[in-house]
Motif scaffolding. Structure first.
Motif, PDB file in Angstrom:
ATOM      1  N   SER A 103      -3.839  -9.052  -6.135  1.00 16.72           N
ATOM      2  CA  SER A 103      -3.504 -10.417  -6.533  1.00 16.72           C
ATOM      3  C   SER A 103      -2.186 -10.457  -7.302  1.00 16.72           C
ATOM      4  O   SER A 103      -1.708  -9.421  -7.791  1.00 16.72           O
ATOM      5  CB  SER A 103      -4.622 -11.016  -7.396  1.00 16.72           C
ATOM      6  OG  SER A 103      -4.635 -10.433  -8.682  1.00 16.72           O
ATOM      7  N   GLY A 104      -1.661 -11.652  -7.410  1.00 16.50           N
ATOM      8  CA  GLY A 104      -0.470 -11.865  -8.215  1.00 16.50           C
ATOM      9  C   GLY A 104      -0.743 -11.640  -9.686  1.00 16.50           C
ATOM     10  O   GLY A 104       0.184 -11.428 -10.466  1.00 16.50           O
ATOM     11  N   GLU A 105      -2.004 -11.667 -10.068  1.00 15.69           N
ATOM     12  CA  GLU A 105      -2.359 -11.437 -11.477  1.00 15.69           C
ATOM     13  C   GLU A 105      -2.612  -9.977 -11.790  1.00 15.69           C
ATOM     14  O   GLU A 105      -2.234  -9.506 -12.856  1.00 15.69           O
ATOM     15  CB  GLU A 105      -3.587 -12.273 -11.855  1.00 15.69           C
ATOM     16  CG  GLU A 105      -3.269 -13.746 -11.953  1.00 15.69           C
ATOM     17  CD  GLU A 105      -4.388 -14.545 -12.612  1.00 15.69           C
ATOM     18  OE1 GLU A 105      -5.230 -13.955 -13.316  1.00 15.69           O
ATOM     19  OE2 GLU A 105      -4.395 -15.764 -12.400  1.00 15.69           O
ATOM     20  N   ASN A 106      -3.262  -9.227 -10.890  1.00 17.84           N
ATOM     21  CA  ASN A 106      -3.557  -7.823 -11.221  1.00 17.84           C
ATOM     22  C   ASN A 106      -2.416  -6.877 -10.845  1.00 17.84           C
ATOM     23  O   ASN A 106      -2.400  -5.729 -11.275  1.00 17.84           O
ATOM     24  CB  ASN A 106      -4.894  -7.364 -10.621  1.00 17.84           C
ATOM     25  CG  ASN A 106      -4.905  -7.184  -9.114  1.00 17.84           C
ATOM     26  OD1 ASN A 106      -3.885  -7.026  -8.448  1.00 17.84           O
ATOM     27  ND2 ASN A 106      -6.101  -7.205  -8.544  1.00 17.84           N
ATOM     28  N   HIS A 107      -1.455  -7.337 -10.031  1.00 18.66           N
ATOM     29  CA  HIS A 107      -0.249  -6.577  -9.670  1.00 18.66           C
ATOM     30  C   HIS A 107      -0.527  -5.240  -8.990  1.00 18.66           C
ATOM     31  O   HIS A 107       0.382  -4.423  -8.851  1.00 18.66           O
ATOM     32  CB  HIS A 107       0.644  -6.353 -10.894  1.00 18.66           C
ATOM     33  CG  HIS A 107       0.967  -7.608 -11.635  1.00 18.66           C
ATOM     34  ND1 HIS A 107       1.844  -8.546 -11.150  1.00 18.66           N
ATOM     35  CD2 HIS A 107       0.510  -8.080 -12.823  1.00 18.66           C
ATOM     36  CE1 HIS A 107       1.922  -9.548 -12.008  1.00 18.66           C
ATOM     37  NE2 HIS A 107       1.125  -9.290 -13.026  1.00 18.66           N
ATOM     38  N   LYS A 108      -1.767  -5.001  -8.570  1.00 22.87           N
ATOM     39  CA  LYS A 108      -2.077  -3.739  -7.894  1.00 22.87           C
ATOM     40  C   LYS A 108      -1.438  -3.707  -6.516  1.00 22.87           C
ATOM     41  O   LYS A 108      -1.221  -4.751  -5.888  1.00 22.87           O
ATOM     42  CB  LYS A 108      -3.590  -3.558  -7.757  1.00 22.87           C
ATOM     43  CG  LYS A 108      -4.294  -3.334  -9.069  1.00 22.87           C
ATOM     44  CD  LYS A 108      -5.790  -3.186  -8.871  1.00 22.87           C
ATOM     45  CE  LYS A 108      -6.488  -2.981 -10.206  1.00 22.87           C
ATOM     46  NZ  LYS A 108      -7.948  -2.862 -10.033  1.00 22.87           N
ATOM     47  N   GLN A 109      -1.177  -2.481  -6.052  1.00 26.90           N
ATOM     48  CA  GLN A 109      -0.630  -2.257  -4.724  1.00 26.90           C
ATOM     49  C   GLN A 109      -1.499  -1.228  -4.011  1.00 26.90           C
ATOM     50  O   GLN A 109      -2.246  -0.489  -4.660  1.00 26.90           O
ATOM     51  CB  GLN A 109       0.799  -1.726  -4.823  1.00 26.90           C
ATOM     52  CG  GLN A 109       1.740  -2.678  -5.532  1.00 26.90           C
ATOM     53  CD  GLN A 109       3.129  -2.111  -5.648  1.00 26.90           C
ATOM     54  OE1 GLN A 109       3.750  -1.788  -4.634  1.00 26.90           O
ATOM     55  NE2 GLN A 109       3.636  -1.993  -6.857  1.00 26.90           N
ATOM     56  N   LEU A 110      -1.393  -1.193  -2.690  1.00 26.69           N
ATOM     57  CA  LEU A 110      -2.111  -0.198  -1.915  1.00 26.69           C
ATOM     58  C   LEU A 110      -1.123   0.494  -0.987  1.00 26.69           C
ATOM     59  O   LEU A 110      -0.355  -0.175  -0.283  1.00 26.69           O
ATOM     60  CB  LEU A 110      -3.229  -0.852  -1.090  1.00 26.69           C
ATOM     61  CG  LEU A 110      -4.144   0.103  -0.315  1.00 26.69           C
ATOM     62  CD1 LEU A 110      -4.954   0.990  -1.264  1.00 26.69           C
ATOM     63  CD2 LEU A 110      -5.080  -0.675   0.609  1.00 26.69           C
ATOM     64  N   TRP A 111      -1.128   1.839  -1.016  1.00 29.92           N
ATOM     65  CA  TRP A 111      -0.353   2.630  -0.067  1.00 29.92           C
ATOM     66  C   TRP A 111      -1.258   2.924   1.117  1.00 29.92           C
ATOM     67  O   TRP A 111      -2.303   3.555   0.972  1.00 29.92           O
ATOM     68  CB  TRP A 111       0.146   3.929  -0.703  1.00 29.92           C
ATOM     69  CG  TRP A 111       0.594   4.932   0.321  1.00 29.92           C
ATOM     70  CD1 TRP A 111       0.012   6.141   0.582  1.00 29.92           C
ATOM     71  CD2 TRP A 111       1.686   4.818   1.244  1.00 29.92           C
ATOM     72  NE1 TRP A 111       0.682   6.783   1.596  1.00 29.92           N
ATOM     73  CE2 TRP A 111       1.721   5.993   2.029  1.00 29.92           C
ATOM     74  CE3 TRP A 111       2.644   3.829   1.500  1.00 29.92           C
ATOM     75  CZ2 TRP A 111       2.657   6.204   3.027  1.00 29.92           C
ATOM     76  CZ3 TRP A 111       3.581   4.046   2.504  1.00 29.92           C
ATOM     77  CH2 TRP A 111       3.587   5.220   3.247  1.00 29.92           C
ATOM     78  N   VAL A 112      -0.853   2.430   2.289  1.00 25.27           N
ATOM     79  CA  VAL A 112      -1.592   2.616   3.539  1.00 25.27           C
ATOM     80  C   VAL A 112      -0.722   3.493   4.446  1.00 25.27           C
ATOM     81  O   VAL A 112       0.264   3.019   5.014  1.00 25.27           O
ATOM     82  CB  VAL A 112      -1.895   1.267   4.224  1.00 25.27           C
ATOM     83  CG1 VAL A 112      -2.710   1.479   5.487  1.00 25.27           C
ATOM     84  CG2 VAL A 112      -2.587   0.303   3.268  1.00 25.27           C
ATOM     85  N   PRO A 113      -1.056   4.779   4.566  1.00 26.63           N
ATOM     86  CA  PRO A 113      -0.209   5.667   5.369  1.00 26.63           C
ATOM     87  C   PRO A 113      -0.413   5.446   6.868  1.00 26.63           C
ATOM     88  O   PRO A 113      -1.373   4.793   7.293  1.00 26.63           O
ATOM     89  CB  PRO A 113      -0.692   7.059   4.958  1.00 26.63           C
ATOM     90  CG  PRO A 113      -2.098   6.866   4.539  1.00 26.63           C
ATOM     91  CD  PRO A 113      -2.184   5.480   3.965  1.00 26.63           C
ATOM     92  N   PRO A 114       0.483   6.014   7.699  1.00 27.83           N
ATOM     93  CA  PRO A 114       0.241   5.987   9.138  1.00 27.83           C
ATOM     94  C   PRO A 114      -1.129   6.613   9.432  1.00 27.83           C
ATOM     95  O   PRO A 114      -1.568   7.522   8.727  1.00 27.83           O
ATOM     96  CB  PRO A 114       1.375   6.857   9.697  1.00 27.83           C
ATOM     97  CG  PRO A 114       2.450   6.790   8.662  1.00 27.83           C
ATOM     98  CD  PRO A 114       1.736   6.701   7.351  1.00 27.83           C
ATOM     99  N   GLY A 115      -1.793   6.101  10.448  1.00 36.16           N
ATOM    100  CA  GLY A 115      -3.123   6.602  10.793  1.00 36.16           C
ATOM    101  C   GLY A 115      -4.235   5.717  10.259  1.00 36.16           C
ATOM    102  O   GLY A 115      -5.406   6.099  10.295  1.00 36.16           O
ATOM    103  N   PHE A 116      -3.874   4.543   9.773  1.00 36.53           N
ATOM    104  CA  PHE A 116      -4.852   3.578   9.264  1.00 36.53           C
ATOM    105  C   PHE A 116      -4.592   2.223   9.902  1.00 36.53           C
ATOM    106  O   PHE A 116      -3.441   1.819  10.091  1.00 36.53           O
ATOM    107  CB  PHE A 116      -4.720   3.409   7.744  1.00 36.53           C
ATOM    108  CG  PHE A 116      -5.288   4.544   6.953  1.00 36.53           C
ATOM    109  CD1 PHE A 116      -6.513   4.421   6.303  1.00 36.53           C
ATOM    110  CD2 PHE A 116      -4.598   5.739   6.836  1.00 36.53           C
ATOM    111  CE1 PHE A 116      -7.025   5.467   5.568  1.00 36.53           C
ATOM    112  CE2 PHE A 116      -5.105   6.798   6.106  1.00 36.53           C
ATOM    113  CZ  PHE A 116      -6.325   6.663   5.469  1.00 36.53           C
ATOM    114  N   LEU A 117      -5.682   1.527  10.224  1.00 40.06           N
ATOM    115  CA  LEU A 117      -5.582   0.109  10.541  1.00 40.06           C
ATOM    116  C   LEU A 117      -5.545  -0.633   9.220  1.00 40.06           C
ATOM    117  O   LEU A 117      -6.131  -0.191   8.223  1.00 40.06           O
ATOM    118  CB  LEU A 117      -6.789  -0.359  11.352  1.00 40.06           C
ATOM    119  CG  LEU A 117      -6.919   0.190  12.758  1.00 40.06           C
ATOM    120  CD1 LEU A 117      -8.272  -0.171  13.336  1.00 40.06           C
ATOM    121  CD2 LEU A 117      -5.797  -0.329  13.650  1.00 40.06           C
TER     122      LEU A 117
END
Length: 184
Positions: A103-117
């Protein structure tokens, strides 16, 4: 920056350090140094952004090699339920997924490498979602899987009924897990 391992190898949650005061806040949304320190091998070539209304479901998508993409995803405004599905055939977590609210409030990010939908469901109106990607878009390399395959057991969000979801025509006709042929 705090880089957190998930139950799925190579998939990471990234929490930035946020400085707040009476004026608002400041944080580094990306640092090549911190990404490299976490052994994430990523060179980003393009930034993408989407704007969506509540109930928009985008996914589950990826690109096949040699155009496979790693994605560093986050929300600037609003909120999403973000989902990554491991489609690496030799992975012990093949077919498993990880989900997180970004969210715009929690500012978390996710790294999704190749090999994932990858896919997401917007939880608020006027959601702005952004992705840094490691390869350019190639229409002929698009692959995907239907979002609601029961064998994946993804709990998209019980508050949103399927009839209220906004999906593209393309996402409605993706194959199920049993028919999906992973190129990874």
């Amino acid at each position: 920056m705090n880089i957190i391992e998930t139950p799925i190898k190579d998939l990471f949650v990234i929490e930035p350090k946020i400085w707040k005061d009476a004026r608002g806040y400041f944080y580094e949304s990306y640092s090549a140094k911190h990404i490299a320190e976490a052994d994430i091998n990523a060179v980003f070539v393009q930034d993408n952004q989407s704007f969506s209304q509540k109930g928009t479901l985008r996914g589950l998508h990826a690109q096949a090699p040699p155009f496979a993409q790693g994605k560093l995803v986050r929300v600037i405004k609003g909120a999403v339920l973000d989902v990554a599905v491991d489609i690496r055939k030799n992975s012990p977590t093949y077919g498993q997924h990880f989900s997180i609210e970004l969210s715009g409030e929690n500012h978390k990010q996710l790294w999704v490498p190749p090999g994932f939908l990858h896919g997401f469901l917007t939880l608020e109106d006027d959601t702005i979602f952004t992705y840094k990607v490691t390869n350019y878009y190639d229409k002929n390399s698009e692959i995907g899987m239907i979002w609601n395959d029961p064998s994946l057991n993804i709990n998209w969000n019980e508050q949103l009924k399927a009839a209220e979801l906004l999906l593209s025509d393309k996402d409605l006709i993706l194959p199920d897990f049993a028919s999906f042929q992973s190129p990874f």
